[in-house]
Design a protein around this motif. Structure first.
Motif, PDB file in Angstrom:
ATOM      1  N   TYR A   1      18.809 -30.891  -8.655  1.00  0.00           N
ATOM      2  CA  TYR A   1      19.849 -31.078  -9.602  1.00  0.00           C
ATOM      3  C   TYR A   1      20.281 -32.501  -9.089  1.00  0.00           C
ATOM      4  CZ  TYR A   1      19.376 -26.800 -12.052  1.00  0.00           C
ATOM      5  OH  TYR A   1      18.864 -25.869 -12.705  1.00  0.00           O
ATOM      6  N   ARG A   2      20.978 -33.294 -10.153  1.00  0.00           N
ATOM      7  CA  ARG A   2      21.549 -34.530  -9.649  1.00  0.00           C
ATOM      8  C   ARG A   2      23.025 -34.618 -10.014  1.00  0.00           C
ATOM      9  NH1 ARG A   2      16.862 -37.503  -8.406  1.00  0.00           N
ATOM     10  NH2 ARG A   2      15.321 -36.065  -8.364  1.00  0.00           N
ATOM     11  N   LEU A   3      23.538 -35.746  -9.890  1.00  0.00           N
ATOM     12  CA  LEU A   3      25.077 -35.939 -10.179  1.00  0.00           C
ATOM     13  C   LEU A   3      25.083 -36.696 -11.698  1.00  0.00           C
ATOM     14  CD1 LEU A   3      26.662 -37.528  -6.930  1.00  0.00           C
ATOM     15  CD2 LEU A   3      26.477 -35.155  -7.711  1.00  0.00           C
ATOM     16  N   ASP A   4      25.547 -36.030 -12.641  1.00  0.00           N
ATOM     17  CA  ASP A   4      25.632 -36.406 -14.163  1.00  0.00           C
ATOM     18  C   ASP A   4      27.026 -37.096 -14.315  1.00  0.00           C
ATOM     19  OD1 ASP A   4      25.288 -36.624 -16.749  1.00  0.00           O
ATOM     20  OD2 ASP A   4      25.424 -34.394 -17.060  1.00  0.00           O
TER      21      ASP A   4
ATOM     22  N   GLU B   1      25.246 -31.486 -11.231  1.00  0.00           N
ATOM     23  CA  GLU B   1      24.839 -30.543 -12.176  1.00  0.00           C
ATOM     24  C   GLU B   1      24.661 -29.294 -12.121  1.00  0.00           C
ATOM     25  OE1 GLU B   1      21.573 -33.574 -14.631  1.00  0.00           O
ATOM     26  OE2 GLU B   1      20.980 -32.267 -12.710  1.00  0.00           O
ATOM     27  N   LEU B   2      24.143 -28.746 -10.654  1.00  0.00           N
ATOM     28  CA  LEU B   2      24.182 -27.369 -10.525  1.00  0.00           C
ATOM     29  C   LEU B   2      25.437 -26.483 -10.719  1.00  0.00           C
ATOM     30  CD1 LEU B   2      22.218 -25.053  -9.490  1.00  0.00           C
ATOM     31  CD2 LEU B   2      22.914 -25.596  -7.144  1.00  0.00           C
TER      32      LEU B   2
ATOM     33  N   LYS C   1      28.041 -27.469 -12.553  1.00  0.00           N
ATOM     34  CA  LYS C   1      28.238 -27.271 -14.108  1.00  0.00           C
ATOM     35  C   LYS C   1      27.213 -26.215 -14.648  1.00  0.00           C
ATOM     36  CE  LYS C   1      29.569 -32.223 -14.825  1.00  0.00           C
ATOM     37  NZ  LYS C   1      28.979 -33.352 -15.521  1.00  0.00           N
ATOM     38  N   GLU C   2      26.160 -26.127 -14.326  1.00  0.00           N
ATOM     39  CA  GLU C   2      25.235 -25.300 -14.997  1.00  0.00           C
ATOM     40  C   GLU C   2      25.380 -23.898 -14.507  1.00  0.00           C
ATOM     41  OE1 GLU C   2      22.953 -26.189 -17.343  1.00  0.00           O
ATOM     42  OE2 GLU C   2      24.392 -27.717 -17.172  1.00  0.00           O
ATOM     43  N   LYS C   3      25.953 -23.552 -13.319  1.00  0.00           N
ATOM     44  CA  LYS C   3      26.011 -22.429 -12.898  1.00  0.00           C
ATOM     45  C   LYS C   3      27.270 -21.735 -13.424  1.00  0.00           C
ATOM     46  CE  LYS C   3      25.961 -20.637  -8.635  1.00  0.00           C
ATOM     47  NZ  LYS C   3      27.175 -20.257  -8.952  1.00  0.00           N
ATOM     48  N   THR C   4      28.270 -22.607 -13.562  1.00  0.00           N
ATOM     49  CA  THR C   4      29.643 -22.250 -14.069  1.00  0.00           C
ATOM     50  C   THR C   4      29.291 -21.674 -15.749  1.00  0.00           C
ATOM     51  OG1 THR C   4      30.934 -23.921 -12.937  1.00  0.00           O
ATOM     52  CG2 THR C   4      31.919 -23.166 -14.997  1.00  0.00           C
ATOM     53  N   ALA C   5      28.557 -22.508 -16.400  1.00  0.00           N
ATOM     54  CA  ALA C   5      28.265 -22.022 -17.743  1.00  0.00           C
ATOM     55  C   ALA C   5      27.216 -21.107 -17.871  1.00  0.00           C
ATOM     56  CB  ALA C   5      27.663 -23.333 -18.436  1.00  0.00           C
ATOM     57  N   SER C   6      26.604 -20.319 -16.657  1.00  0.00           N
ATOM     58  CA  SER C   6      25.793 -19.615 -16.696  1.00  0.00           C
ATOM     59  C   SER C   6      24.531 -19.686 -17.135  1.00  0.00           C
ATOM     60  CB  SER C   6      26.323 -18.003 -17.297  1.00  0.00           C
ATOM     61  OG  SER C   6      27.376 -17.452 -16.557  1.00  0.00           O
TER      62      SER C   6
END
Length: 409
Positions: A100-103, A139-140, A142-147
């Motif tokens: 996962y990168r920085l978006d 990114e990780l 953000k994606e974890k927060t959004a489940s």
């Protein structure tokens, strides 16, 4: 891709039920480059699972990385193959190059080779220790927060610099070919009622042979050595055992599997702590089924005798969609802790325990299961029913013989 678990010599006898598995996610599903490998075992009576994975690389491929996770979480199998890896072990540790990168949300900044001015600014922030500001773009997180990935997993606070992309033979020099990022991570997940304490989370700056800096984490947890499953076994002819009787049970917000937006769900209870697999009745055309505990739910007969052991046991559950034309489809997995049922039983035989657990499908939320249950110590209902059935058959045959003799006279 490799995963090695080391155990101290003085703990060797605590290890049992060792199992391993793998799931490829790369091009053509070839294991060599992308995917996940897993080792699971029991440490005394505590189930541990370690997953090492390598997700898709490069900026702009966040959804592909999410897909890699779903595929590994949903299809990698160890232990009882009817269950996913996230609901059968007390603790799951998920590690590896998640990529996962920085978006930053800008096409110019998301190119494969970053602009020099942007790269220079970011490296300066890193050297100044401004990690929290940069982690807003991770990114990780953000994606974890959004489940959308690694739902229910925890991660320690990151207080070390990005681990990618480093110049080889350097402790802190970044390669301008890529934007720096925290690609390498350690996360963990525990069953409801279990606990892990993170003791450290850091990186290894002195490893110079890769364009990644390895990360490490140290955990503290309690491993239980419980009484044998058969200690306290009933020796009388009644074959008394612990039973789980549900007083209520419902599911909410299940996944739709039929073309009309509904499912035909039923529950399947599995696992080594049950004498056999048990099933509920099918509830047709609903995503929020409610089962009648007297008519539509089984009484579960347990294979565990010591009450102290039951406190640490879980009921493994599949929610499945009934399909008369093809194989039934799994809607979600979960594990119901029995600790509250033991507490209720100790208060009084009529006490009921309530529970609410989350369902997962391919590692993502798939609804909830909630209800009430109680423990009972009684004669094995399966054997009792079998005995009643045999007695009915014997009586029927006896009546038939009497009728034959009467007719022949």
């Amino acid at each position: 891709m490799r995963l090695v678990v080391f155990v101290r010599d003085d703990a060797e006898k605590a290890i049992s039920d060792v199992d391993s598995g793998s799931q490829a996610t790369g091009v053509g599903h070839v294991m060599a480059n992308k995917g996940g490998v897993c080792i699971a075992f029991k440490f005394w009576d505590t189930g541990l699972c370690f997953v090492n994975c390598h997700f898709a690389a490069h900026v702009g491929h966040c959804e592909t990385r999410n897909s890699n996770y779903r595929e590994i979480a949903g299809q990698l199998r160890v232990g009882p193959h009817s269950m996913d890896i996230l609901n059968q072990f007390h603790h799951v540790f998920w590690i590896g190059d998640l990529n996962y990168r920085l978006d930053f949300g800008s096409e110019d900044e998301r190119t494969l080779a970053p602009q020099r001015s942007i790269w220079d600014k970011m490296v300066k922030q890193i050297l100044d220790g401004e990690y929290k500001e940069l982690l807003h773009y991770d990114e990780l997180r953000k994606e974890k927060t959004a489940s959308r990935v690694l739902h229910g997993f925890k991660e320690g606070e990151i207080q070390f610099p990005p681990t990618f992309k480093m110049q080889r033979e350097s402790t802190n020099m970044y390669d301008q070919k890529r934007m720096p990022a925290w690609c390498d991570r350690v996360l963990w997940r525990t069953l409801q009622g279990c606990h892990v304490k993170l003791l450290s989370y850091t990186y290894c700056s002195q490893i110079l042979t890769s364009d990644h800096k390895p990360v490490s984490a140290t955990f503290g947890l309690t491993a239980y050595a419980l009484p044998s499953s058969n200690s306290g076994v009933s020796n009388d002819s009644d074959d008394k055992r612990w039973h789980v009787r549900f007083t209520s049970l419902r599911a909410k917000n299940l996944r739709a599997s039929d073309i009309n937006g509904f499912s035909d769900p039923y529950l399947s209870f599995i696992g080594p702590n049950l004498v056999q697999r048990f099933h509920s009745k099918v509830k047709y055309q609903t995503l929020n089924p409610v089962w009648n505990p007297l008519k539509e739910l089984p009484t579960l007969v347990l294979n565990i005798f010591p009450l102290k052991r039951l406190e640490k046991e879980y009921l493994m559950v599949q929610v499945r969609d009934h399909d008369s034309r093809s194989a039934d489809y799994t809607l979600g997995y979960t594990a119901i802790p029995l600790a509250s049922a033991v507490i209720a039983f100790n208060k009084g035989p009529l006490e009921t325990a309530t529970f609410r657990v989350e369902l997962l499908h391919h590692g993502l939320p798939a609804g909830t299961l909630e209800g009430g249950m109680k423990l009972t110590w009684e004669r094995n209902v399966i054997k009792r029913r079998s005995r009643i059935a045999r007695e009915l058959i014997a009586r029927t045959l006896s009546l038939r013989d009497i009728l034959r003799r009467t007719v022949s006279k």
